[in-house]
Design a protein around this motif. Structure first.
Motif, short mmCIF file in Angstrom:
data_model
loop_
_atom_site.label_atom_id
_atom_site.label_comp_id
_atom_site.label_asym_id
_atom_site.label_seq_id
_atom_site.Cartn_x
_atom_site.Cartn_y
_atom_site.Cartn_z
N ASP A 275 34.16 57.79 48.91
CA ASP A 275 33.32 56.98 48.03
C ASP A 275 34.12 55.88 47.31
N PHE A 276 35.37 55.70 47.70
CA PHE A 276 36.22 54.68 47.05
C PHE A 276 35.64 53.29 47.32
N ASP A 277 35.42 52.52 46.26
CA ASP A 277 34.81 51.19 46.41
C ASP A 277 35.88 50.11 46.37
N ARG A 278 36.27 49.64 47.54
CA ARG A 278 37.32 48.61 47.61
C ARG A 278 36.91 47.34 46.87
N GLY A 279 35.60 47.10 46.83
CA GLY A 279 35.08 45.89 46.19
C GLY A 279 35.44 45.79 44.71
N CYS A 280 35.80 46.92 44.11
CA CYS A 280 36.13 46.89 42.67
C CYS A 280 37.59 46.58 42.41
#
Ligand code: 3BY
Ligand code: FES
Ligand code: FE
Length: 423
Positions: free
Chosen positions: A130-135
């Motif tokens: 669930d890691f959000d690279r976009g952040c």
């Protein structure tokens, strides 16, 4: 936002600054003033830090430290200049270590987080699903190219009047096509003085008899009003007037903007620009004034163009000639230490050893920089004495006064802002 406090003694020194006099000692020596300069000037203003020609291709980068802020300036895959904080979004490691280089992606050397040239995080090994690279993209820094000169601004809201200044100086620069030029040399000189002493020293020619190489071609009457020109400089002034009249005719014929614009004070982005005569052959900073490079910038039809002199607050100056250009960027390292980064540009096809000799090209401004560095170190040692008191500027030092007034106005703005933030 954190509330930064400023001691009464610092506030008092800013409030009582005497117009027409050099600044009091603590402005050059004190840690609190250094921190105030970083906050009021170096994190708020547009700063000249590099040239487009240093990063011609996608992935090319150069790094620069603005006080405690390491910054990357690079060309993205679309060919646009970008700037980012040189700090990894994982655990903060410095991302790029070298002074300059070329990358496909920006890979952190610690745990291999990998960013695109647009700053987006592309890859982070072994993170949960669930890691959000976009952040976690790199933090962007404002960057702008003006006629091939790259400026960055660390502020969220950069000074709005820079666009107007850029539009006024760009027509002077564009005929020299610096954007596509070749970097012939770059030097980093650490000066043993506060950054303001470096800038103040550049803004006057009262000390120019310390520059024998430069004075072969640079008119020593620079900065003097007609009526103040000392008798020994009169013959040089007569030559200046004759050369100036001739060069104006050349500028008109070639459609090169040349008029003096001098708005050093009373605006956020202070600047001065002028196309001006040089002595002897009038082409370049060489012993006889002839061009140091055979290929001319922008394929201009004549090397006899004098020099385009550009000064921008807070940290830069430029000499753009027919055959080459030199850019200067001053960046603070400590209260009593400043980095002066100098870059020489020539026509993209100019070949070292064929069209120009590197030593000849670099000689005058290398010598001038070293002479100035000695003067700056000497000034720093003097103003550090408790016995130093501010002294009066001569009329020919009016640009030093303008720089200090501009600087004090920025500090007053900063202090007003801090006052407003107090609970
Ligand atoms: O670089 C300049 O603008 C010159 C050099 C000598 C004094 N200063 C005004
Ligand atoms: Fe950059 Fe860990 S600090 S990947
Ligand atoms: Fe000098």
């Amino acid at each position: 936002m954190s509330i930064v406090t400023t001691s009464d003694s610092t506030q008092d020194a800013v409030a009582r600054r005497a117009v027409g006099h050099s600044l009091e000692g603590p402005f050059y020596t004190d840690r609190e003033f250094y921190a105030l300069d970083l906050a009021a000037i170096f994190t708020r203003q547009w700063l000249f830090v590099a040239v487009d020609a240093e990063i011609p291709w996608p992935g090319d980068y150069t790094t620069v430290d603005i006080g405690p802020y390491p910054v990357i300036v690079l060309r993205d895959d679309e060919g646009n200049p970008r700037a980012f904080h040189n700090v990894c979004r994982h655990r903060g490691a410095r991302l790029l270590e070298d002074r300059s280089g070329s990358v496909g992606n920006l890979v952190c050397g610690y745990h291999k987080w990998t960013y695109g040239t647009d700053g987006a995080l592309r890859y982070a090994p072994s993170q949960p699903g669930d890691f959000d690279r976009g952040c976690f993209g790199l933090k962007a820094v404002h960057v702008r190219s003006v006629g091939g000169l790259l400026f960055v601004c660390l502020a969220d809201d950069p000074p709005a009047d820079f666009g107007e200044v850029a539009a006024r100086i760009e027509p002077y620069l564009l005929p020299h096509r610096l954007r596509g030029a070749k970097v012939a040399a770059r030097t980093d000189l650490v000066e043993d003085g506060n950054w303001k002493l470096v800038m103040e020293n550049n803004r006057e020619c009262y000390h120019c008899d310390g520059h024998p190489e430069l004075l072969r071609t640079f008119f020593p009457t620079y900065g003097y009003a007609e009526e103040d020109i000392p008798a020994p400089l009169r013959p040089a002034h007569e030559r200046y007037l004759r050369t100036d009249a001739e060069l104006r005719a050349t500028y008109e014929r070639l459609g090169l903007p040349y008029a003096l614009i001098e708005e050093l004070d009373g605006r956020t982005t202070g600047f001065r620009i002028q196309r001006d005569a040089l002595d002897l052959a009038g082409e370049s900073f060489t012993p006889d004034g002839t061009a140091a490079c055979r290929r001319l910038l922008g394929d201009l039809p004549t090397p006899r163009l004098g020099h385009l002199a550009l000064h921008l607050h807070p940290n830069s100056w430029f000499h753009v000639l027919g055959d080459h250009a030199i850019t200067f960027s001053a960046l603070p390292l400590a209260p009593d230490r400043t980095l002066l980064r100098t870059t020489w540009l020539v026509h993209p096809d100019a070949e070292e050893g064929v069209d120009y000799d590197r030593d000849t090209l670099l000689k005058v401004w290398t010598a001038t920089n070293e002479q100035d560095a000695r003067l700056v170190a000497r000034a720093q040692r003097g103003v550090s004495s408790p016995a130093y008191v501010p002294g009066p500027y001569a009329p020919t030092e009016y640009q030093v006064e303008a720089f200090c007034s501009w600087y004090i106005a920025r500090l007053r703005e900063e202090l007003r802002l801090r006052e407003g933030l107090r609970p």
